[in-house]
Write a protein that holds these residues in place. Structure first.
Motif, PDB file in Angstrom:
ATOM      1  N   VAL A  71       0.671  -1.142   0.382  1.00 44.28           N
ATOM      2  CA  VAL A  71      -0.189  -0.109   0.342  1.00 44.28           C
ATOM      3  C   VAL A  71       1.057   1.134   0.162  1.00 44.28           C
ATOM      4  CG1 VAL A  71      -2.467  -0.936   1.401  1.00 44.28           C
ATOM      5  CG2 VAL A  71       0.223  -0.260   2.598  1.00 44.28           C
ATOM      6  N   TRP A  72       2.033   1.370  -0.750  1.00 42.56           N
ATOM      7  CA  TRP A  72       3.409   2.287  -0.280  1.00 42.56           C
ATOM      8  C   TRP A  72       3.391   3.382  -1.755  1.00 42.56           C
ATOM      9  CZ3 TRP A  72       5.117   2.910   4.620  1.00 42.56           C
ATOM     10  CH2 TRP A  72       4.963   2.495   5.941  1.00 42.56           C
ATOM     11  N   VAL A  73       3.438   4.774  -0.948  1.00 41.13           N
ATOM     12  CA  VAL A  73       4.091   5.419  -1.563  1.00 41.13           C
ATOM     13  C   VAL A  73       4.479   6.144  -1.287  1.00 41.13           C
ATOM     14  CG1 VAL A  73       2.041   5.819  -3.629  1.00 41.13           C
ATOM     15  CG2 VAL A  73       2.000   7.121  -1.684  1.00 41.13           C
ATOM     16  N   VAL A  74       5.175   7.217  -1.481  1.00 40.27           N
ATOM     17  CA  VAL A  74       6.088   8.276  -1.048  1.00 40.27           C
ATOM     18  C   VAL A  74       5.560   9.574  -0.771  1.00 40.27           C
ATOM     19  CG1 VAL A  74       8.331   6.942  -1.416  1.00 40.27           C
ATOM     20  CG2 VAL A  74       7.623   9.002  -2.914  1.00 40.27           C
ATOM     21  N   TRP A  75       6.258  10.541  -0.027  1.00 41.98           N
ATOM     22  CA  TRP A  75       5.943  12.421   0.010  1.00 41.98           C
ATOM     23  C   TRP A  75       6.627  12.482   0.771  1.00 41.98           C
ATOM     24  CZ3 TRP A  75       2.729  14.946   4.348  1.00 41.98           C
ATOM     25  CH2 TRP A  75       3.197  14.615   5.196  1.00 41.98           C
ATOM     26  N   CYS A  76       6.066  14.216   0.341  1.00 42.55           N
ATOM     27  CA  CYS A  76       6.744  15.259   0.666  1.00 42.55           C
ATOM     28  C   CYS A  76       6.148  15.639   2.320  1.00 42.55           C
ATOM     29  CB  CYS A  76       7.708  16.489  -0.542  1.00 42.55           C
ATOM     30  SG  CYS A  76       8.012  15.413  -2.628  1.00 42.55           S
ATOM     31  N   PRO A  77       7.233  15.866   2.923  1.00 39.01           N
ATOM     32  CA  PRO A  77       5.725  16.579   3.763  1.00 39.01           C
ATOM     33  C   PRO A  77       5.972  17.864   4.025  1.00 39.01           C
ATOM     34  CG  PRO A  77       7.458  15.316   5.247  1.00 39.01           C
ATOM     35  CD  PRO A  77       7.202  14.998   3.708  1.00 39.01           C
ATOM     36  N   ASP A  78       6.895  18.678   2.791  1.00 42.34           N
ATOM     37  CA  ASP A  78       6.666  20.657   3.254  1.00 42.34           C
ATOM     38  C   ASP A  78       6.237  20.383   1.447  1.00 42.34           C
ATOM     39  OD1 ASP A  78       9.261  18.502   1.744  1.00 42.34           O
ATOM     40  OD2 ASP A  78      10.272  20.804   2.249  1.00 42.34           O
ATOM     41  N   LEU A  79       5.609  19.976   0.394  1.00 37.49           N
ATOM     42  CA  LEU A  79       5.050  19.827  -0.255  1.00 37.49           C
ATOM     43  C   LEU A  79       3.339  19.857  -0.335  1.00 37.49           C
ATOM     44  CD1 LEU A  79       7.398  19.622  -3.250  1.00 37.49           C
ATOM     45  CD2 LEU A  79       7.241  21.274  -1.985  1.00 37.49           C
ATOM     46  N   GLY A  80       2.686  18.848   1.041  1.00 39.79           N
ATOM     47  CA  GLY A  80       1.543  19.198   1.208  1.00 39.79           C
ATOM     48  C   GLY A  80       1.152  17.435   1.207  1.00 39.79           C
ATOM     49  N   LYS A  81       0.143  16.844   1.422  1.00 37.20           N
ATOM     50  CA  LYS A  81      -0.506  15.835   1.358  1.00 37.20           C
ATOM     51  C   LYS A  81      -0.788  15.164   0.411  1.00 37.20           C
ATOM     52  CE  LYS A  81      -3.613  14.127   4.695  1.00 37.20           C
ATOM     53  NZ  LYS A  81      -4.082  14.273   5.533  1.00 37.20           N
ATOM     54  N   THR A  82       0.747  14.380  -0.653  1.00 39.83           N
ATOM     55  CA  THR A  82       0.167  14.145  -1.393  1.00 39.83           C
ATOM     56  C   THR A  82       0.452  12.620  -1.745  1.00 39.83           C
ATOM     57  OG1 THR A  82      -0.606  16.533  -2.657  1.00 39.83           O
ATOM     58  CG2 THR A  82       0.314  14.542  -4.487  1.00 39.83           C
ATOM     59  N   ALA A  83      -0.013  12.259  -3.317  1.00 44.11           N
ATOM     60  CA  ALA A  83       1.271  10.678  -3.163  1.00 44.11           C
ATOM     61  C   ALA A  83       1.869  10.405  -4.283  1.00 44.11           C
ATOM     62  CB  ALA A  83      -0.098   9.206  -3.212  1.00 44.11           C
ATOM     63  N   ARG A  84       2.788  10.297  -4.108  1.00 37.78           N
ATOM     64  CA  ARG A  84       4.008  10.580  -5.297  1.00 37.78           C
ATOM     65  C   ARG A  84       3.881   9.031  -5.515  1.00 37.78           C
ATOM     66  NH1 ARG A  84       5.075  15.822  -5.999  1.00 37.78           N
ATOM     67  NH2 ARG A  84       4.385  17.368  -4.187  1.00 37.78           N
ATOM     68  N   ALA A  85       4.325   8.582  -6.817  1.00 35.26           N
ATOM     69  CA  ALA A  85       4.911   7.406  -7.137  1.00 35.26           C
ATOM     70  C   ALA A  85       5.930   6.754  -7.991  1.00 35.26           C
ATOM     71  CB  ALA A  85       4.128   6.664  -7.159  1.00 35.26           C
ATOM     72  N   PRO A  86       7.281   7.700  -8.431  1.00 37.29           N
ATOM     73  CA  PRO A  86       8.362   7.699  -9.751  1.00 37.29           C
ATOM     74  C   PRO A  86       7.847   6.619 -10.113  1.00 37.29           C
ATOM     75  CG  PRO A  86       9.679   7.687  -7.702  1.00 37.29           C
ATOM     76  CD  PRO A  86       8.462   7.813  -7.008  1.00 37.29           C
ATOM     77  N   TRP A  87       8.212   5.137  -9.371  1.00 38.91           N
ATOM     78  CA  TRP A  87       7.826   4.233 -10.341  1.00 38.91           C
ATOM     79  C   TRP A  87       6.447   4.132 -11.409  1.00 38.91           C
ATOM     80  CZ3 TRP A  87       7.846   4.163  -4.935  1.00 38.91           C
ATOM     81  CH2 TRP A  87       6.602   4.549  -4.580  1.00 38.91           C
ATOM     82  N   GLN A  88       6.346   4.501 -11.263  1.00 41.22           N
ATOM     83  CA  GLN A  88       4.437   4.605 -12.492  1.00 41.22           C
ATOM     84  C   GLN A  88       4.918   6.193 -13.122  1.00 41.22           C
ATOM     85  OE1 GLN A  88       1.263   7.622 -10.708  1.00 41.22           O
ATOM     86  NE2 GLN A  88       0.236   5.661 -10.983  1.00 41.22           N
ATOM     87  N   ASN A  89       5.225   7.192 -13.600  1.00 46.99           N
ATOM     88  CA  ASN A  89       5.304   7.766 -14.226  1.00 46.99           C
ATOM     89  C   ASN A  89       6.866   8.087 -14.882  1.00 46.99           C
ATOM     90  OD1 ASN A  89       3.338   7.372 -15.543  1.00 46.99           O
ATOM     91  ND2 ASN A  89       2.044   8.811 -13.604  1.00 46.99           N
ATOM     92  N   GLY A  90       7.678   8.012 -13.775  1.00 48.99           N
ATOM     93  CA  GLY A  90       9.746   7.873 -14.182  1.00 48.99           C
ATOM     94  C   GLY A  90       9.487   9.550 -13.545  1.00 48.99           C
ATOM     95  N   HIS A  91       8.817  10.353 -12.613  1.00 45.44           N
ATOM     96  CA  HIS A  91       9.141  11.334 -12.004  1.00 45.44           C
ATOM     97  C   HIS A  91       8.837  11.627 -10.637  1.00 45.44           C
ATOM     98  CE1 HIS A  91       4.650  11.994 -13.251  1.00 45.44           C
ATOM     99  NE2 HIS A  91       4.713  11.877 -14.421  1.00 45.44           N
ATOM    100  N   MET A  92       8.231  12.963 -10.406  1.00 48.53           N
ATOM    101  CA  MET A  92       7.812  13.041  -8.884  1.00 48.53           C
ATOM    102  C   MET A  92       6.915  14.168  -8.755  1.00 48.53           C
ATOM    103  SD  MET A  92       9.101  10.918  -6.395  1.00 48.53           S
ATOM    104  CE  MET A  92       9.267  11.957  -5.019  1.00 48.53           C
ATOM    105  N   TYR A  93       5.560  13.966  -9.509  1.00 47.62           N
ATOM    106  CA  TYR A  93       5.268  14.376  -9.386  1.00 47.62           C
ATOM    107  C   TYR A  93       3.494  13.963  -9.271  1.00 47.62           C
ATOM    108  CZ  TYR A  93       6.021  17.941 -13.463  1.00 47.62           C
ATOM    109  OH  TYR A  93       6.738  19.007 -14.194  1.00 47.62           O
ATOM    110  N   PRO A  94       2.349  14.350  -8.262  1.00 47.91           N
ATOM    111  CA  PRO A  94       1.551  13.907  -7.337  1.00 47.91           C
ATOM    112  C   PRO A  94       1.561  12.445  -8.812  1.00 47.91           C
ATOM    113  CG  PRO A  94       1.492  16.136  -7.987  1.00 47.91           C
ATOM    114  CD  PRO A  94       2.219  16.118  -8.256  1.00 47.91           C
ATOM    115  N   ALA A  95       0.996  11.310  -8.344  1.00 50.93           N
ATOM    116  CA  ALA A  95       0.819  10.332  -9.004  1.00 50.93           C
ATOM    117  C   ALA A  95      -0.581  10.219  -9.333  1.00 50.93           C
ATOM    118  CB  ALA A  95       0.880   9.214  -8.094  1.00 50.93           C
TER     119      ALA A  95
END
Length: 476
Positions: A71-95
């Protein structure tokens, strides 16, 4: 009695539940030496310790049982509670993720940890961020949607902890103790999170209600991004995600509220008399007023009731452009895209009440997905289409009760007039939903063919349409 609580809190609870407790009995109940029990009794008697719990983190720790779930993704606390998944699209944009499970960025803990463990600069070089590079990247749990089997339940306490002293109400600490799962301090320092296994009763999906002391309790068992800090709360289990269905059921029964449609007082459901459901503040009835059945143009059954919420209806009043309505107030100032590359999915602070547990510039309690014409307020567990949002913005209904725009004809009429007069000029000359015309007829005291069923009759229907054209929002 749980041994996780501070001895003074446990002593206070034990003394409240038992009469004539002496030192040996208290020592045995707490599992402490008699001299310690005497000191605690003296403190409580003299007020040297008021028993207010303090909650402090004791380090960074992710519970081992939670790592077993994919159930895991990553997030950036100082950029807001947004799921990020670089393995999905090759970037750290919101998943990209969807409630129906068609877009699923969730992976194993090892996958998320392999990204989060890298230096932030290396992450930025490998998977670009949309704007600024954050200070930290952490693993986080994205609770699966309802279409995916899941037994995880996330409990979120908002605005309950003093970040300077660590103090929380005894009410909150007792709930945490009863839940018995891993607990952490939130990124703001003002909230607490607990992980257990279970599900919300009925078809809630989310449960958001005020606590008795301060703040609110939120529970989620589906489709929820969780911003894990992994700042483990001292005195709670580090590696336990227990089954807590009984506690969850009790919490829903204890805190569930119904808001009075007249004075907007939140009344605990357990305190409402089933035979005579009335608001204790203003005396108004708390029974739902469905306003009768929707009828066809000149009488006869039209099928759905006004309370069903016909925001997907083909009537032009249900086709208002949602983004035009939502793009105002705090939301307009601080919203951001959550979809790449489409700008149809926005999040930010609610356009009416702004952030609730965070400052407006940090809040993501409001989401707009224009692809399906729906908005959602995570703070109140409410949502709907453009017409219901207009009703909230105009104060016709509260955000918590946004769906009540369809529960009364008069409310629906006000929302339609506000939409035409202040939000969508192209509605000029368009006929509103039938129930709004019934409200016009009632307002103008027209002779209605069947008042009980809300059937106008041909003559009343024709006059109601003409009156609506000349009526203004301010008049009703």
């Amino acid at each position: 009695m749980s041994e996780k609580l501070d001895p003074r809190i446990r002593a206070s609870r034990y003394l409240d539940a038992n009469d004539d407790v002496d030192v040996p009995e208290l020592a045995g109940a707490l599992g402490v030496a008699p001299v310690t029990a005497r000191e605690i009794l003296d403190d409580l008697d003299t007020g040297a310790d008021d028993g207010t719990p303090t909650v402090e983190p004791d380090g960074y720790h992710i519970p081992e049982p939670l790592k077993d779930y994919d159930v895991w993704v990553v997030w950036c606390p100082d950029l807001g509670k947004t799921a990020r998944a670089p393995w999905q699209n090759g970037h750290m944009y919101p998943a990209e993720w969807a409630e129906d499970g068609n877009k699923d960025p969730r992976r194993s803990y090892d996958k998320a940890a392999s990204v989060a463990s890298l230096p932030v600069g290396e992450i930025a070089d490998t998977w670009p961020f949309p704007d600024e590079t954050p200070d930290t990247v952490k693993p986080a749990v994205l609770i699966p949607p309802a279409s995916v089997e899941n037994d995880l339940l996330f409990v979120d306490f908002d605005d309950v902890r003093d970040p300077e002293t660590g103090e929380v109400p005894a009410e909150v600490w007792e709930i945490i103790d009863d839940l018995g799962g891993y607990a952490e301090v939130s990124s703001s320092g003002e909230g607490l999170h607990v992980w257990v296994r279970g599900e919300l009763p009925g078809d809630y999906g989310k449960f958001i209600e005020p606590l008795d002391a301060v703040g609110q309790i939120e529970m989620y068992d589906r489709g929820r991004m969780t911003g894990g800090t992994w700042r483990h709360v001292q005195g709670t289990p580090k590696d336990e995600i227990p089954e807590a269905q009984g506690v969850v059921d009790e919490l829903v029964a204890r805190y569930e509220t119904e808001e009075c449609p007249e004075c907007e007082t939140a009344v605990r459901s357990r305190e409402i008399d089933a035979d005579t459901p009335e608001c204790p503040e203003c005396g108004s009835s708390l029974e739902e007023d469905t306003g009768g059945d929707v009828s066809d143009d000149y009488g006869g059954s039209g099928g759905a009731g006004v309370g069903d919420g016909r925001e997907n209806d083909k009537n032009p009043y249900y086709q208002i452009e949602l983004t035009d309505v939502a793009d105002t107030g705090p939301f307009k100032s601080h919203r951001e895209d959550t979809s790449n590359p489409s700008p149809s999915d926005w999040q930010g602070p609610h356009p009416k009440h702004g952030g609730t547990s965070r400052k407006d510039e940090e809040s993501t309690n409001f989401n707009v997905d224009d692809s399906d014409g729906e908005w959602h307020c995570f703070a109140h567990g409410s949502g709907g289409g453009a017409l219901s949002l207009i009703a909230v913005l105009e104060g016709i209904v509260s955000c918590r009760n946004a769906d009540r725009v369809h529960s009364k004809r008069e409310t629906l009429l006000k929302a339609c007039l506000a939409a035409r007069d202040h939000y969508a000029a192209d509605l000029e000359g368009e006929t509103p939903p039938y129930e709004a015309l019934v409200a016009v007829a009632e307002w103008a005291d027209l002779r209605i063919s069947n008042p009980e069923e809300g059937i106008l009759g041909e003559t009343a229907h024709r006059y109601a349409r003409e009156i609506f054209k000349e009526l203004s929002y301010e008049e009703v």
